[in-house]
Design a protein around this motif. Structure first.
Motif, PDB file in Angstrom:
ATOM      1  N   LEU A 196       0.757  -1.235  -0.319  1.00 38.24           N
ATOM      2  CA  LEU A 196       0.226   0.359  -0.009  1.00 38.24           C
ATOM      3  C   LEU A 196       0.768   1.476   0.312  1.00 38.24           C
ATOM      4  CD1 LEU A 196      -2.395   1.347   0.262  1.00 38.24           C
ATOM      5  CD2 LEU A 196      -2.567   1.155   2.771  1.00 38.24           C
ATOM      6  N   VAL A 197       1.784   1.441   0.498  1.00 39.43           N
ATOM      7  CA  VAL A 197       2.787   2.829   0.436  1.00 39.43           C
ATOM      8  C   VAL A 197       2.919   2.648  -0.571  1.00 39.43           C
ATOM      9  CG1 VAL A 197       5.042   3.391   1.708  1.00 39.43           C
ATOM     10  CG2 VAL A 197       3.288   2.144   3.867  1.00 39.43           C
ATOM     11  N   TYR A 198       4.006   1.214  -1.075  1.00 37.61           N
ATOM     12  CA  TYR A 198       3.889   1.819  -2.663  1.00 37.61           C
ATOM     13  C   TYR A 198       3.310   2.295  -3.384  1.00 37.61           C
ATOM     14  CZ  TYR A 198       8.553  -0.560  -0.566  1.00 37.61           C
ATOM     15  OH  TYR A 198      10.587  -0.618  -0.044  1.00 37.61           O
ATOM     16  N   THR A 199       2.675   1.458  -3.363  1.00 42.91           N
ATOM     17  CA  THR A 199       1.606   2.150  -4.325  1.00 42.91           C
ATOM     18  C   THR A 199       0.854   3.221  -3.999  1.00 42.91           C
ATOM     19  OG1 THR A 199       0.585   0.188  -4.108  1.00 42.91           O
ATOM     20  CG2 THR A 199      -0.846   2.090  -5.400  1.00 42.91           C
ATOM     21  N   THR A 200       0.761   3.966  -2.585  1.00 44.51           N
ATOM     22  CA  THR A 200       0.617   4.760  -3.045  1.00 44.51           C
ATOM     23  C   THR A 200       1.764   6.333  -3.110  1.00 44.51           C
ATOM     24  OG1 THR A 200      -1.032   4.873  -0.757  1.00 44.51           O
ATOM     25  CG2 THR A 200      -0.758   6.671  -1.195  1.00 44.51           C
ATOM     26  N   ILE A 201       3.322   5.521  -3.301  1.00 43.44           N
ATOM     27  CA  ILE A 201       4.242   6.586  -3.441  1.00 43.44           C
ATOM     28  C   ILE A 201       4.397   6.648  -4.953  1.00 43.44           C
ATOM     29  CG2 ILE A 201       7.087   6.419  -3.550  1.00 43.44           C
ATOM     30  CD1 ILE A 201       6.270   5.814  -0.909  1.00 43.44           C
ATOM     31  N   GLY A 202       4.334   5.784  -5.448  1.00 40.10           N
ATOM     32  CA  GLY A 202       3.719   5.755  -6.889  1.00 40.10           C
ATOM     33  C   GLY A 202       2.886   6.478  -7.899  1.00 40.10           C
ATOM     34  N   ILE A 203       1.805   6.372  -6.606  1.00 39.36           N
ATOM     35  CA  ILE A 203       0.592   7.515  -7.552  1.00 39.36           C
ATOM     36  C   ILE A 203       0.936   9.197  -6.791  1.00 39.36           C
ATOM     37  CG2 ILE A 203      -1.305   7.859  -6.688  1.00 39.36           C
ATOM     38  CD1 ILE A 203      -2.223   5.408  -6.115  1.00 39.36           C
ATOM     39  N   TRP A 204       1.733   9.775  -6.063  1.00 38.39           N
ATOM     40  CA  TRP A 204       2.377  10.889  -6.092  1.00 38.39           C
ATOM     41  C   TRP A 204       3.197  10.856  -7.098  1.00 38.39           C
ATOM     42  CZ3 TRP A 204       7.011  12.622  -4.883  1.00 38.39           C
ATOM     43  CH2 TRP A 204       7.052  13.930  -3.915  1.00 38.39           C
ATOM     44  N   THR A 205       4.298   9.843  -7.209  1.00 38.63           N
ATOM     45  CA  THR A 205       5.018  10.757  -8.084  1.00 38.63           C
ATOM     46  C   THR A 205       4.421  10.303  -9.728  1.00 38.63           C
ATOM     47  OG1 THR A 205       6.660   8.982  -7.276  1.00 38.63           O
ATOM     48  CG2 THR A 205       7.355   9.508  -9.276  1.00 38.63           C
ATOM     49  N   GLY A 206       3.498   9.702 -10.238  1.00 34.94           N
ATOM     50  CA  GLY A 206       2.286  10.315 -10.779  1.00 34.94           C
ATOM     51  C   GLY A 206       1.815  11.829 -10.525  1.00 34.94           C
ATOM     52  N   LEU A 207       1.893  11.790 -10.322  1.00 27.33           N
ATOM     53  CA  LEU A 207       0.885  12.750  -9.135  1.00 27.33           C
ATOM     54  C   LEU A 207       1.600  13.940  -9.778  1.00 27.33           C
ATOM     55  CD1 LEU A 207      -1.838  12.575  -7.512  1.00 27.33           C
ATOM     56  CD2 LEU A 207      -2.022  13.539  -8.794  1.00 27.33           C
ATOM     57  N   VAL A 208       2.949  14.287  -9.908  1.00 24.46           N
ATOM     58  CA  VAL A 208       3.469  14.783  -9.286  1.00 24.46           C
ATOM     59  C   VAL A 208       4.603  15.347 -11.407  1.00 24.46           C
ATOM     60  CG1 VAL A 208       5.923  15.258  -9.544  1.00 24.46           C
ATOM     61  CG2 VAL A 208       4.764  14.781  -7.065  1.00 24.46           C
ATOM     62  N   ILE A 209       4.319  14.136 -12.350  1.00 25.81           N
ATOM     63  CA  ILE A 209       4.746  14.022 -13.055  1.00 25.81           C
ATOM     64  C   ILE A 209       3.663  14.571 -14.165  1.00 25.81           C
ATOM     65  CG2 ILE A 209       5.666  12.916 -15.254  1.00 25.81           C
ATOM     66  CD1 ILE A 209       6.916  11.094 -13.781  1.00 25.81           C
ATOM     67  N   ILE A 210       2.860  14.274 -14.084  1.00 25.04           N
ATOM     68  CA  ILE A 210       0.851  14.895 -14.573  1.00 25.04           C
ATOM     69  C   ILE A 210       0.903  16.267 -14.100  1.00 25.04           C
ATOM     70  CG2 ILE A 210      -1.627  14.755 -14.812  1.00 25.04           C
ATOM     71  CD1 ILE A 210      -0.828  11.857 -14.602  1.00 25.04           C
ATOM     72  N   THR A 211       0.830  16.230 -12.920  1.00 27.49           N
ATOM     73  CA  THR A 211       1.129  17.801 -12.744  1.00 27.49           C
ATOM     74  C   THR A 211       2.003  19.186 -13.671  1.00 27.49           C
ATOM     75  OG1 THR A 211      -0.135  17.655 -10.934  1.00 27.49           O
ATOM     76  CG2 THR A 211       0.746  19.922 -10.856  1.00 27.49           C
ATOM     77  N   GLY A 212       3.242  18.286 -13.710  1.00 33.72           N
ATOM     78  CA  GLY A 212       3.909  19.484 -14.140  1.00 33.72           C
ATOM     79  C   GLY A 212       3.973  19.324 -15.651  1.00 33.72           C
ATOM     80  N   ILE A 213       3.391  18.090 -16.225  1.00 33.84           N
ATOM     81  CA  ILE A 213       3.124  18.389 -17.784  1.00 33.84           C
ATOM     82  C   ILE A 213       2.118  19.271 -18.016  1.00 33.84           C
ATOM     83  CG2 ILE A 213       2.020  17.119 -19.897  1.00 33.84           C
ATOM     84  CD1 ILE A 213       4.441  14.500 -18.754  1.00 33.84           C
ATOM     85  N   ALA A 214       0.640  18.810 -17.302  1.00 35.21           N
ATOM     86  CA  ALA A 214      -0.215  20.213 -17.627  1.00 35.21           C
ATOM     87  C   ALA A 214      -0.134  21.588 -16.936  1.00 35.21           C
ATOM     88  CB  ALA A 214      -1.525  19.816 -16.420  1.00 35.21           C
ATOM     89  N   ASN A 215       1.001  21.956 -16.474  1.00 33.86           N
ATOM     90  CA  ASN A 215       1.365  22.840 -15.722  1.00 33.86           C
ATOM     91  C   ASN A 215       2.227  24.043 -17.147  1.00 33.86           C
ATOM     92  OD1 ASN A 215       1.677  25.392 -14.088  1.00 33.86           O
ATOM     93  ND2 ASN A 215       3.644  24.660 -13.433  1.00 33.86           N
ATOM     94  N   SER A 216       3.032  22.419 -17.664  1.00 30.88           N
ATOM     95  CA  SER A 216       3.616  23.031 -18.999  1.00 30.88           C
ATOM     96  C   SER A 216       2.283  23.717 -19.714  1.00 30.88           C
ATOM     97  CB  SER A 216       4.783  22.253 -19.694  1.00 30.88           C
ATOM     98  OG  SER A 216       3.387  21.579 -20.268  1.00 30.88           O
ATOM     99  N   PHE A 217       1.034  23.475 -20.080  1.00 27.43           N
ATOM    100  CA  PHE A 217       0.449  23.993 -21.262  1.00 27.43           C
ATOM    101  C   PHE A 217      -0.090  25.609 -21.222  1.00 27.43           C
ATOM    102  CE2 PHE A 217       0.205  19.073 -21.999  1.00 27.43           C
ATOM    103  CZ  PHE A 217       1.025  19.386 -22.990  1.00 27.43           C
ATOM    104  N   VAL A 218       0.353  26.195 -19.113  1.00 27.76           N
ATOM    105  CA  VAL A 218      -0.990  27.018 -18.780  1.00 27.76           C
ATOM    106  C   VAL A 218       0.392  28.441 -19.559  1.00 27.76           C
ATOM    107  CG1 VAL A 218      -1.398  28.404 -16.882  1.00 27.76           C
ATOM    108  CG2 VAL A 218      -1.791  26.229 -17.105  1.00 27.76           C
ATOM    109  N   ALA A 219      -0.191  29.476 -19.854  1.00 27.26           N
ATOM    110  CA  ALA A 219       0.822  30.197 -20.171  1.00 27.26           C
ATOM    111  C   ALA A 219       1.121  31.730 -19.212  1.00 27.26           C
ATOM    112  CB  ALA A 219       0.429  31.305 -21.513  1.00 27.26           C
TER     113      ALA A 219
END
Length: 62
Positions: free
Chosen positions: A39-62
């Motif tokens: 459960l801890v490793y899964t949650t850490i993986g979700i957190w890492t995915g959220l960081v990457i997705i947020t960074g990618i989505a933020n690159s599209f905002v001017a």
């Protein structure tokens, strides 16, 4: 697009708070690490995915 980034950031902050509290409690409890390791490793993986997705989505905002 701004609303999506706000939701991503809020979920990232909430998950971070859960991890900051949950991981030390899990490690301090006797015998709990073996039970909740996946459960801890899964949650850490979700957190890492959220960081990457947020960074990618933020690159599209001017």
């Amino acid at each position: 697009m701004t609303l999506i980034i706000q939701v991503l950031v809020i979920s990232l902050v909430l998950l971070s708070i859960i991890l900051v509290v949950g991981i030390p409690v899990t490690l301090a409890s006797p015998g709990q690490w073996e039970k909740s390791k996946t459960l801890v490793y899964t949650t850490i993986g979700i957190w890492t995915g959220l960081v990457i997705i947020t960074g990618i989505a933020n690159s599209f905002v001017a």
